[in-house]
Design an enzyme around this catalytic site. Sequence first.
Site, PDB file in Angstrom:
ATOM      1  N   ASP A 219       0.760  -1.193   0.027  1.00 23.08           N
ATOM      2  CA  ASP A 219      -0.009   0.258   0.178  1.00 23.08           C
ATOM      3  C   ASP A 219       0.972   1.303  -0.084  1.00 23.08           C
ATOM      4  O   ASP A 219       0.324   2.192  -0.703  1.00 23.08           O
ATOM      5  CB  ASP A 219      -1.017  -0.072   1.056  1.00 23.08           C
ATOM      6  CG  ASP A 219      -0.536  -0.431   2.512  1.00 23.08           C
ATOM      7  OD1 ASP A 219       0.629  -0.775   2.486  1.00 23.08           O
ATOM      8  OD2 ASP A 219      -1.091  -0.236   3.576  1.00 23.08           O
TER       9      ASP A 219
ATOM     10  N   ASP B  95       1.038  -1.343 -13.868  1.00 25.36           N
ATOM     11  CA  ASP B  95      -0.185  -0.604 -14.591  1.00 25.36           C
ATOM     12  C   ASP B  95       0.056   0.737 -13.950  1.00 25.36           C
ATOM     13  O   ASP B  95      -0.079   1.552 -14.695  1.00 25.36           O
ATOM     14  CB  ASP B  95      -1.473  -1.248 -14.369  1.00 25.36           C
ATOM     15  CG  ASP B  95      -2.004  -2.080 -15.465  1.00 25.36           C
ATOM     16  OD1 ASP B  95      -0.959  -2.751 -16.037  1.00 25.36           O
ATOM     17  OD2 ASP B  95      -3.312  -2.095 -15.820  1.00 25.36           O
TER      18      ASP B  95
END
Length: 352
Positions: A222, A250
């Site tokens: 995260d 991505d």
Amino acid sequence: MNYKIGTLPGDGIGPEIVEQAVKVLNAVGEKYGHTFEFNYAVVGAAAIDATGNPYPDATHQVCMESDAVLFGAIGDPKYDNDPKAKVRPEQGLLGMRKKLGLYANIRPVNTFPSLIHKSPLRKDIVEGADFVVVRELTGGIYFGEPRGRSEDLKKAFDTCVYTTDEIERILKLAYEYAGKRDKRLTIVDKANVLGTSRLWREVAQEMEKEYPDIETDYMFVDNAAMQIIQWPKKFDVMVTENMFGDILSDEASVITGSLGLLPSASIGLHTSVFEPIHGSYPQAAGKDIANPIATVLSAAMLLESLNLLDEAAAVRKAVDASLEAGVVTEDIAEGKAYKTSEVGNWLAENVL
Ligand code: IPM
Ligand code: MG
């Protein structure tokens, strides 16, 4: 030398962009005295339509006999949003990864001076960013068993599995990559929650000792997702498990400002596969407008894997020259937009 290149154009814009990379490789062959033998095979929706199987045995055979594989893209809207579809083009991709043992996906992320303003991120944040995401590609939740649905269909489950061998293999490759670059490796996991991540960290902490010249850093996924966008320049090589790598790579592609420029390599036990990171862009299929550069740069990575380093450098130089000269497709053109095939021809002529 003579090289066998498994050539899998796939779906959508796949065939037209692969054609440009083939032109460029042929130009390289002529200049440097190599012969590239392109052995074509079907994959994805094109393969389902032809054989019912998204990764047919005949295609696997072609790959197994190749020195390297050049891959376009897969995916077709007719198979999307149909939860009942029995076979999907993506299964072809996953099957190919598993069968060829493509355990490491390498995605370089860098910026191109002439395109910095295309990035949605501020110039001072992205300018000079240059890192590599190494994603484990044949393990984790993508392949772990058991997976499925309960009998009453009210529960579904996937399993994340990693063995120490799988972790060692990918970390070793990542350390070697870091050794050839700026000697910094960030290992991304979720060791505060997941057992598999704790195993990754355990293995990494042992391996770290074997690479004293490389600075190892550990980061929760995260936090990494945030830092990639906030301080992309601080990373050199980042290594992570399959699904975290899917998402982070991505995300990282945004830094460049154009998906049409990013290549990737999947390093395998039997052969390696080189492909653009963008998808099959079905809306553009057959229109001769798709950007072929990501595929051409994937061909440069393919040449590097064959240890043809001067040849790869010549391809990269041609790409830089086309960007500078503005011989580019409509997605990045400022003035006149060139066709896919025109960019391919220009690149092939400018491999010097
Ligand atoms: C990728 C893609 C694939 C993946 C899909 C198409 C199965 O997103 O190559 O990153 O999730 O690995
Ligand atoms: Mg993905």
